[in-house]
Design a protein around this motif. Structure first.
Motif, short mmCIF file in Angstrom:
data_model
loop_
_atom_site.label_atom_id
_atom_site.label_comp_id
_atom_site.label_asym_id
_atom_site.label_seq_id
_atom_site.Cartn_x
_atom_site.Cartn_y
_atom_site.Cartn_z
N UNK A 155 34.35 -4.20 28.19
CA UNK A 155 33.88 -5.46 27.30
C UNK A 155 32.58 -5.81 27.78
N UNK A 156 31.65 -5.94 26.62
CA UNK A 156 30.20 -6.34 26.80
C UNK A 156 30.27 -7.81 26.25
N UNK A 157 29.58 -8.81 27.15
CA UNK A 157 29.62 -10.18 26.75
C UNK A 157 28.18 -10.63 27.09
N UNK A 158 27.64 -11.73 26.22
CA UNK A 158 26.81 -12.33 26.53
C UNK A 158 26.55 -13.44 27.74
N UNK A 217 31.66 -12.25 23.12
CA UNK A 217 31.33 -10.82 22.73
C UNK A 217 30.39 -10.94 21.62
N UNK A 218 29.20 -10.30 21.72
CA UNK A 218 27.99 -10.71 20.64
C UNK A 218 28.00 -9.65 19.62
N UNK A 219 29.08 -8.84 19.72
CA UNK A 219 29.24 -7.64 18.45
C UNK A 219 30.29 -7.73 17.58
N UNK A 220 31.24 -8.81 17.81
CA UNK A 220 32.55 -8.93 16.98
C UNK A 220 32.10 -9.14 15.47
N UNK A 221 31.23 -9.93 15.46
CA UNK A 221 30.92 -10.27 14.06
C UNK A 221 30.19 -9.20 13.17
N UNK A 222 29.36 -8.25 13.83
CA UNK A 222 28.77 -7.31 13.19
C UNK A 222 29.66 -6.26 13.04
N UNK A 246 36.48 8.30 18.43
CA UNK A 246 35.62 7.81 19.53
C UNK A 246 35.21 6.27 19.43
N UNK A 247 34.93 6.15 17.96
CA UNK A 247 34.59 4.59 17.55
C UNK A 247 35.74 3.69 17.91
N UNK A 248 37.01 4.04 17.44
CA UNK A 248 38.01 3.27 17.74
C UNK A 248 38.21 3.08 19.17
N UNK A 249 38.25 4.07 20.20
CA UNK A 249 38.37 3.93 21.44
C UNK A 249 37.16 3.06 22.03
N UNK A 250 35.84 3.27 21.45
CA UNK A 250 35.02 2.60 21.98
C UNK A 250 34.88 1.06 21.68
N UNK A 251 35.18 0.83 20.34
CA UNK A 251 35.27 -0.42 19.90
C UNK A 251 36.29 -1.40 20.80
N UNK A 252 37.56 -0.71 20.73
CA UNK A 252 38.67 -1.16 21.39
C UNK A 252 38.13 -1.80 22.69
N UNK A 253 37.61 -0.82 23.56
CA UNK A 253 37.27 -1.41 24.96
C UNK A 253 36.05 -2.24 24.94
N UNK A 254 34.89 -2.01 24.06
CA UNK A 254 33.99 -2.87 24.13
C UNK A 254 33.91 -4.36 23.37
N UNK A 255 34.48 -4.20 22.37
CA UNK A 255 34.84 -5.60 21.68
C UNK A 255 36.40 -6.16 21.70
N UNK A 256 37.40 -5.33 22.63
CA UNK A 256 38.40 -6.07 23.08
C UNK A 256 39.08 -6.21 21.63
N UNK A 257 39.05 -5.34 20.69
CA UNK A 257 39.71 -5.26 19.47
C UNK A 257 39.95 -4.00 18.71
N UNK A 258 40.88 -3.70 17.97
CA UNK A 258 41.21 -2.63 17.04
C UNK A 258 40.36 -2.44 16.01
N UNK A 259 39.87 -1.54 15.67
CA UNK A 259 39.06 -1.40 14.41
C UNK A 259 40.12 -1.13 13.33
N UNK A 260 40.45 -2.00 12.21
CA UNK A 260 40.90 -1.52 11.11
C UNK A 260 40.23 -0.66 9.98
N UNK A 261 41.11 0.44 9.87
CA UNK A 261 40.56 1.33 8.87
C UNK A 261 40.80 0.80 7.40
#
Length: 712
Positions: free
Chosen positions: A31-34, A39-44, A63-78
């Motif tokens: 997870x990346x935080x300010x 998390x500074x990226x969840x709205x983007x 890769x994006x699903x794995x990465x976003x889940x880890x970095x933003x602590x959320x699953x990407x909805x397709x």
């Protein structure tokens, strides 16, 4: 007792619920935080719209699903429709009607592997688009987006257009069929030949992911000292299985081809490249390989060097040998990478001159699908060398620069030595072949002579160790090679900054001091091993530890330093072996003049008196001692810096690096003390004031032996 148990438990699970063992490399999606812990990226990025159904697009999506889940602590909805802000759109103008309608002019500049990452409004909604001309470009763009988030960079109102400057970006694995790795220091080979093709280790996919994330698009999977069996049907089927795993990630398989294969596995009596039956054999073999691996990249060849067979065995030239193989591959668009590392262990002409002497005369004689592959320097991946004189000298020939990522001469996987400064030193070197600014980077990119193909290679440092490279920081050299192969203009500092943040933490109080040491670490290693242009004075049997006293049959350590009562260094000026004549006049004038040559290359080109006054106002002996001692002191300072960072990262990797730095310090002192005592027997001068004398005698250091390694 309870405290010890708790400490062990903490080391096992780390701070994130499991042990940080280095397996994830720079693809740690934490997870990346300010500063406000938000998390500074969840709205983007809220959802993903994927256009395309290829395996490469599937890899990018995964890769994006794995990465976003880890970095933003959320699953990407397709989703299949852009109906809200925060949609991430992936695709090409061919796979996506939406991207085609955008008419992104930037795509005309990125070629087949480049990409565009851009903030844009679609149907009134704010979107982030990763667009490319091909699916592999989309994959590269996906990795770039994730790296921006990992390193804490803004992705709002973003517009990035990027593409590789070099076409072929290849790892050379020196892996043997028995599972060992020549000059590999991180365990056994990744390739489990016994269980291929039936069992595909998941690690093969992770290897491909790591390479694709830094833009590497080719891999030579067998040793340059090749076994002909690599070209037999059984092994081609195994290689094809690997190619199937790598293909979605844009990575082509290459094979080292043993020149004598027509005899060893083909039943012929000769391997003469002009023999009609030999020519037919190689054409049939190429056809066979492509029947198993349709996108096979081509052959890497080591010929007539260190006892390897080659065209000179039949009184034929390197050009005749390379062109014969190139003709066999040409119908399939394959290439030949013909190594310029050519020498026999028989004393004669200055070894630094041999490659130039053998290849320069054939400039323009090689087919258009042949690369000549010189190392970065004219000897053999030494801690520091001048650039190889073939760069600039063969304007009609495609040259493929070869670096060594594995630390054969730089402390194996024990010493922390960041190699990006070495890579940069070579790439930025000016050959003056077409006037000022004729850098090796421009030659390798193919821009200087407008060649159709371009390439760069790195001898891999990867093995079966859980962290891939043995030393946690050795991962940075694999990473740096890929980044600089994509863009030779990148600075070592930028690459180190990104790698530290992606691999360890974004905490600036960790990144800043460690980056500072990384950037200086290669120079420190040069100082405690082979300062002032000394080279090849390691133990010649193991290539590990000091051995300026080594004397073996053929070339020995003394031939590379020529120390005597008068001075030290090899005279390669116009009054010596005249190796300087292989460089263009501007470079030659600098190397030939003892008053102009950089001190870092002094003893490479000059035999210098012990009392020669240096620019530092020290004499040569004093300067040599100063360099040796400062190198060891730098490692000791890094130990102190590292100890202060204990709570900045996970305990497992912290402790591993701590122990390795302690070993590096002991071995740096071994290098220093053994070398200084040996050269003192010639200089016949005391240590300068303020330097502590070695605790042991020269004979003690001469007797230290490096234990044999199964994969040495």
């Amino acid at each position: 007792m309870n405290r010890i148990i708790l400490m062990l438990f903490a080391m096992l699970i780390g701070t994130n619920g499991y042990a940080e063992n280095g397996y994830d490399l720079w693809l740690r999606y934490k997870p990346v935080y300010d500063t406000n812990k938000t998390n500074i990226y969840r709205s983007v990025i809220k959802q993903i719209y994927v256009a395309g159904e290829s395996k490469t697009i599937a890899a990018a999506t995964m890769e994006l699903q794995i990465g976003i889940k880890g970095l933003l602590s959320r699953s990407l909805k397709s989703v299949r429709h852009i109906n809200t802000d925060g949609t991430l759109l992936l695709g090409t103008p061919i796979t996506s009607a939406t991207i085609a309608k955008l008419r992104l002019a930037e795509l005309s500049r990125v070629g087949n592997e480049g990409y565009l990452i851009k903030s844009i409004r679609i149907n009134g909604k704010s979107c982030l688009v990763i667009a490319a001309n091909t699916d592999i470009g989309v994959l590269y763009g996906s990795y770039r987006l994730l790296s921006l988030i990992q390193t804490g960079q803004s992705i709002q109102n973003i517009s990035i257009v990027d593409h590789p400057k070099i076409q072929l970006r290849v790892l050379n694995h020196w892996d043997n069929l028995n599972g060992t790795i020549e000059r590999g220091y991180a365990g056994y080979s990744l390739w489990d030949w016994q269980r291929l093709p039936g069992y595909l280790d998941p690690r093969y996919t992770d290897y491909a992911r790591a390479n694709a994330s830094i833009g590497i698009n080719g891999t030579v999977i067998n040793n340059v000292n090749a076994s002909a069996r690599s070209l037999t049907k059984d092994y081609l089927i195994k290689a094809a299985a690997l190619a199937q795993v790598f293909r979605p990630y844009g990575i082509k398989i290459y094979l080292t081809a043993r020149f004598s294969a027509p005899i060893e596995i083909g039943g012929l009596k000769t391997a003469d490249p002009l023999d009609p039956e030999v020519i037919k054999w190689w054409k049939r073999k190429a056809d066979e390989i492509y029947s198993y691996i349709p996108d096979f990249g081509g052959f890497l060849v080591k010929a007539n060097s260190e006892g390897q067979p080659g065209p000179q065995d039949y009184k034929r030239s390197h050009a005749e040998g390379a062109n014969m193989m190139a003709d066999a591959l040409a119908p399939h668009n394959g290439v030949v990478m013909w190594r310029a590392f050519v020498y026999e262990n028989i004393k004669g002409e200055d070894r630094a001159k041999q490659a130039y002497q053998e290849f320069k005369k054939f400039d323009g004689a090689f087919k258009s699908n042949v690369f000549i592959q010189p190392k970065n320097g004219p000897i053999d991946f030494q801690p520091r060398e001048p650039f190889h004189p073939l760069f600039g000298a063969m304007s009609k020939t495609q040259l493929m620069l070869e670096f060594q990522i594995t630390q054969e001469y730089l402390g194996f996987a024990t010493h922390l030595v960041y190699l990006a400064p070495l890579f940069k030193e070579t790439l930025s070197a000016d050959t003056y072949s077409k006037g000022k600014g004729s850098t090796i980077a421009k030659i390798v990119e193919g821009k200087l002579e407008e060649h159709q193909r371009s390439g760069i290679a790195g001898v891999a440092n990867i093995g079966s160790d859980i962290n891939w490279t043995g030393h946690p920081f050795a991962q940075s050299n694999w990473y740096a090679f890929g980044r600089m192969a994509w863009n030779p203009d990148l600075s070592p500092a930028v690459i180190a900054d990104d790698w530290l943040k992606m691999t360890f933490t974004n905490d600036s109080s960790f990144v800043a001091p460690v980056k500072e040491y990384m950037l200086a670490s290669r120079e420190h290693a040069v100082n405690y091993m082979m300062p002032l242009g000394l080279n090849h004075i390691m133990n010649l049997g193991t290539h590990y530890g000091p051995g300026p006293w080594d004397k073996i049959t053929g070339w020995n350590a003394h031939d590379y330093h020529l120390a005597d009562d008068e001075g030290i260094g090899v005279d390669r000026t116009d009054k010596g072996s005249d190796a300087v004549s292989q460089y263009f006049p501007e470079v030659r004038a600098q190397y030939n003049d003892i008053n102009k040559i950089p001190p870092e290359l002094l003893l490479w080109f000059h035999h210098v008196p012990w009392k020669y006054k240096m620019a530092s106002d020290r004499n040569l002996w004093e300067e040599l001692v100063y360099r040796y001692y400062s190198g060891v002191s730098a490692v000791e300072k890094m130990q102190d810096k590292w100890d202060r960072l204990e709570h900045k990262i996970d305990p497992v990797r912290f402790e591993q690096v701590k122990q390795l730095l302690a070993e590096q310090q002991r071995e740096a002192a071994w290098w220093r003390d053994g070398s200084v005592l040996y050269f003192q027997t010639y200089a016949k001068m005391p240590l300068p004031a303020g330097y502590k004398a070695p605790l042991r005698t020269l004979e003690h250091y001469k007797q230290i032996k490096m234990p044999d390694r199964i994969n040495k």
